[in-house]
Write an enzyme that holds these catalytic residues in place. Structure first.
Site, PDB file in Angstrom:
ATOM      1  CG  LEU A 176     -19.133  66.503  78.346  1.00 48.39           C
ATOM      2  CD1 LEU A 176     -17.693  66.134  78.024  1.00 48.39           C
ATOM      3  CD2 LEU A 176     -19.211  67.317  79.638  1.00 48.39           C
TER       4      LEU A 176
ATOM      5  CG  ASP B 246     -20.208  57.544  72.369  1.00 47.58           C
ATOM      6  OD1 ASP B 246     -21.239  56.985  72.783  1.00 47.58           O
ATOM      7  OD2 ASP B 246     -19.375  58.070  73.126  1.00 47.58           O
TER       8      ASP B 246
ATOM      9  N   GLY C 115     -14.392  53.698  88.335  1.00 43.72           N
ATOM     10  CA  GLY C 115     -13.084  54.301  88.098  1.00 43.72           C
ATOM     11  C   GLY C 115     -11.975  53.332  87.748  1.00 43.72           C
TER      12      GLY C 115
ATOM     13  CG  HIS D 212     -18.054  53.963  73.358  1.00 45.34           C
ATOM     14  ND1 HIS D 212     -19.158  54.399  74.068  1.00 45.34           N
ATOM     15  CD2 HIS D 212     -18.515  53.100  72.430  1.00 45.34           C
ATOM     16  CE1 HIS D 212     -20.236  53.817  73.573  1.00 45.34           C
ATOM     17  NE2 HIS D 212     -19.882  53.031  72.574  1.00 45.34           N
TER      18      HIS D 212
ATOM     19  CG  ASN E 254     -11.299  52.460  81.564  1.00 41.43           C
ATOM     20  OD1 ASN E 254     -10.429  52.109  80.767  1.00 41.43           O
ATOM     21  ND2 ASN E 254     -12.488  51.920  81.603  1.00 41.43           N
TER      22      ASN E 254
ATOM     23  NE  ARG F 261     -25.250  64.751  83.416  1.00 42.68           N
ATOM     24  CZ  ARG F 261     -26.580  64.652  83.448  1.00 42.68           C
ATOM     25  NH1 ARG F 261     -27.156  63.505  83.717  1.00 42.68           N
ATOM     26  NH2 ARG F 261     -27.345  65.700  83.182  1.00 42.68           N
TER      27      ARG F 261
ATOM     28  NE  ARG G  12     -28.050  67.562  79.050  1.00 39.67           N
ATOM     29  CZ  ARG G  12     -27.663  66.309  79.296  1.00 39.67           C
ATOM     30  NH1 ARG G  12     -26.382  66.031  79.439  1.00 39.67           N
ATOM     31  NH2 ARG G  12     -28.525  65.330  79.409  1.00 39.67           N
TER      32      ARG G  12
HETATM   33  N1  LIG Z   1     -20.671  65.665  73.598  1.00 42.91           N
HETATM   34  C1  LIG Z   1     -20.198  64.472  74.023  1.00 42.91           C
HETATM   35  N2  LIG Z   1     -20.383  64.101  75.306  1.00 42.91           N
HETATM   36  C2  LIG Z   1     -19.922  62.885  75.718  1.00 42.91           C
HETATM   37  C3  LIG Z   1     -19.291  62.002  74.817  1.00 42.91           C
HETATM   38  C4  LIG Z   1     -19.104  62.430  73.463  1.00 42.91           C
HETATM   39  O1  LIG Z   1     -18.513  61.696  72.631  1.00 42.91           O
HETATM   40  N3  LIG Z   1     -19.562  63.676  73.114  1.00 42.91           N
HETATM   41  N4  LIG Z   1     -18.922  60.724  75.238  1.00 42.91           N
HETATM   42  C5  LIG Z   1     -19.713  60.272  76.394  1.00 42.91           C
HETATM   43  C6  LIG Z   1     -19.433  58.989  77.025  1.00 42.91           C
HETATM   44  N5  LIG Z   1     -20.576  58.132  76.819  1.00 42.91           N
HETATM   45  C7  LIG Z   1     -20.258  56.955  76.191  1.00 42.91           C
HETATM   46  O2  LIG Z   1     -19.025  56.632  76.004  1.00 42.91           O
HETATM   47  C8  LIG Z   1     -21.917  58.456  77.225  1.00 42.91           C
HETATM   48  C9  LIG Z   1     -22.179  58.815  78.545  1.00 42.91           C
HETATM   49  C10 LIG Z   1     -23.478  59.139  78.939  1.00 42.91           C
HETATM   50  C11 LIG Z   1     -24.537  59.099  78.034  1.00 42.91           C
HETATM   51  C12 LIG Z   1     -25.911  59.496  78.502  1.00 42.91           C
HETATM   52  O3  LIG Z   1     -26.915  59.189  77.850  1.00 42.91           O
HETATM   53  N6  LIG Z   1     -25.969  60.202  79.649  1.00 42.91           N
HETATM   54  C13 LIG Z   1     -27.240  60.748  80.217  1.00 42.91           C
HETATM   55  C14 LIG Z   1     -27.288  60.617  81.725  1.00 42.91           C
HETATM   56  C15 LIG Z   1     -26.972  59.217  82.179  1.00 42.91           C
HETATM   57  C16 LIG Z   1     -26.752  59.214  83.704  1.00 42.91           C
HETATM   58  O4  LIG Z   1     -26.575  60.303  84.302  1.00 42.91           O
HETATM   59  O5  LIG Z   1     -26.724  58.089  84.256  1.00 42.91           O
HETATM   60  C17 LIG Z   1     -27.324  62.248  79.950  1.00 42.91           C
HETATM   61  O6  LIG Z   1     -26.234  62.920  79.868  1.00 42.91           O
HETATM   62  O7  LIG Z   1     -28.461  62.739  79.943  1.00 42.91           O
HETATM   63  C18 LIG Z   1     -24.283  58.732  76.709  1.00 42.91           C
HETATM   64  C19 LIG Z   1     -22.982  58.412  76.301  1.00 42.91           C
HETATM   65  C20 LIG Z   1     -19.567  61.302  77.502  1.00 42.91           C
HETATM   66  N7  LIG Z   1     -20.099  62.510  77.024  1.00 42.91           N
HETATM   67  N1  LIG Z   2     -20.583  55.504  77.327  1.00 44.24           N
HETATM   68  C1  LIG Z   2     -19.597  55.570  78.373  1.00 44.24           C
HETATM   69  C2  LIG Z   2     -19.357  54.177  78.893  1.00 44.24           C
HETATM   70  O1  LIG Z   2     -20.199  53.289  78.800  1.00 44.24           O
HETATM   71  N2  LIG Z   2     -18.155  53.997  79.462  1.00 44.24           N
HETATM   72  C3  LIG Z   2     -17.825  52.725  80.052  1.00 44.24           C
HETATM   73  O2  LIG Z   2     -18.174  52.728  81.424  1.00 44.24           O
HETATM   74  C4  LIG Z   2     -17.293  51.827  82.098  1.00 44.24           C
HETATM   75  C5  LIG Z   2     -16.707  52.605  83.232  1.00 44.24           C
HETATM   76  O3  LIG Z   2     -15.969  51.717  84.006  1.00 44.24           O
HETATM   77  P1  LIG Z   2     -14.875  52.339  85.018  1.00 44.24           P
HETATM   78  O4  LIG Z   2     -15.578  53.424  85.817  1.00 44.24           O
HETATM   79  O5  LIG Z   2     -14.480  51.137  85.825  1.00 44.24           O
HETATM   80  O6  LIG Z   2     -13.769  52.895  84.173  1.00 44.24           O
HETATM   81  C6  LIG Z   2     -16.205  51.417  81.094  1.00 44.24           C
HETATM   82  O7  LIG Z   2     -16.470  50.135  80.558  1.00 44.24           O
HETATM   83  C7  LIG Z   2     -16.333  52.465  80.019  1.00 44.24           C
HETATM   84  O8  LIG Z   2     -15.963  51.989  78.719  1.00 44.24           O
END
Ligand SMILES: Nc1nc2c(c(=O)[nH]1)N[C@@H](CN(C=O)c1ccc(C(=O)N[C@@H](CCC(=O)O)C(=O)O)cc1)CN2
Ligand SMILES: NCC(=O)N[C@@H]1O[C@H](COP(=O)([O-])[O-])[C@@H](O)[C@H]1O
Length: 228
Positions: A105, A157, A23, A121, A25, A103, A77
């Protein structure tokens, strides 16, 4: 189609931050939103994991917190997201920030919040979407790396970019060292991105972000920053 918020320039948008872990950020957003003239008010921090350390941080700051475990919903989901969305509605949330929310979405949630849902990101998108971005940047041999705040769309992303900050990749960098250098910039650009969205200075539009004339996209002065 465009989505615009921040119509009333003087009203602070009720904002929720979604986390899965540390947390930091979320903390940066809380600090930025402390002054009364910031266009967003963080009124809720919600997590999908009970061990998300950011929940305790938010509670210590007097911010309402909630927890919706995604695991009991299994592969459904959308059911998880409907439970999460119900908490957002209960708190009259108008804008959602993903901050280390791990997660993906579904289109249901993204379309419901389109234009009012942003993310941070740890790469210079469109380079290195997804996870393990710092390892991939080092493996690719890039000399510039960084972070991106963007509107969230169904494709992970890939949503319109709001702000970016670049940092150098230095000889001998490890993923952890590089991650720490990027994280400093994340904490600077995410609050700026939230202010731009909450004030209506930038809005989502199909195919790209639309910046109002005079929108303050001044980069952090400690980065090799690439304005969006
Ligand atoms: N539909 C979207 N969902 C999310 C986005 C997005 O742009 N469109 N951004 C992500 C954030 N993210 C990277 O910045 C990211 C987070 C998680 C995953 C992923 O593969 N998650 C797995 C589970 C991983 C776990 O629970 O440890 C999953 O959901 O199966 C990829 C990218 C947030 N969501
Ligand atoms: N794909 C999503 C992802 O990788 N997000 C990254 O997880 C970290 C969370 O740190 P925080 O919990 O200290 O903010 C941050 O570096 C953020 O950019």
């Amino acid at each position: 189609m465009t989505a615009s918020i921040g119509k009333d320039a003087h009203r602070r948008l009720r904002t929720a931050v979604l986390i899965s872990g540390r947390g930091s950020n979320m903390e940066a957003l809380l600090a930025a939103a402390a002054p009364g003239d910031y266009p967003a008010e963080i009124v809720l921090v919600a997590a999908n994991r009970p061990d998300a350390a950011g929940l305790a941080t938010a509670q210590a700051a007097g911010i309402a917190t909630d927890f919706v475990d995604h695991k009991p919903f299994g592969r459904d989901r959308e059911a998880f997201e409907r439970a999460l969305d119900e908490r957002l509605t209960t708190h009259d949330i108008e804008l959602v920030c993903l901050a280390g929310f791990m997660r993906i979405l579904t289109p249901w949630f993204v379309k419901r919040w389109l234009g009012r849902l942003i993310n941070i990101h740890p790469s210079l998108l469109p380079l290195f979407p997804g996870t393990h971005t710092h390892e991939r940047a080092l493996a690719a041999g890039v000399r510039l790396h960084g972070c991106t705040s963007h509107f969230v769309e169904p494709e992970v992303d890939a949503g319109p970019i709001i702000a970016q900050a670049a940092v150098p990749v230095l000889p001998g960098d490890t993923p952890d060292v590089l991650a720490a250098r990027v994280l400093v910039q994340e904490h600077l650009i995410y609050p700026r991105a939230l202010a731009l969205v909450a004030s209506g200075a930038v809005r989502w539009r199909e195919g790209g972000a639309v910046f109002a004339p005079g929108a303050d996209t001044t980069p952090p002065d400690t980065a090799i920053t690439v304005p969006a």
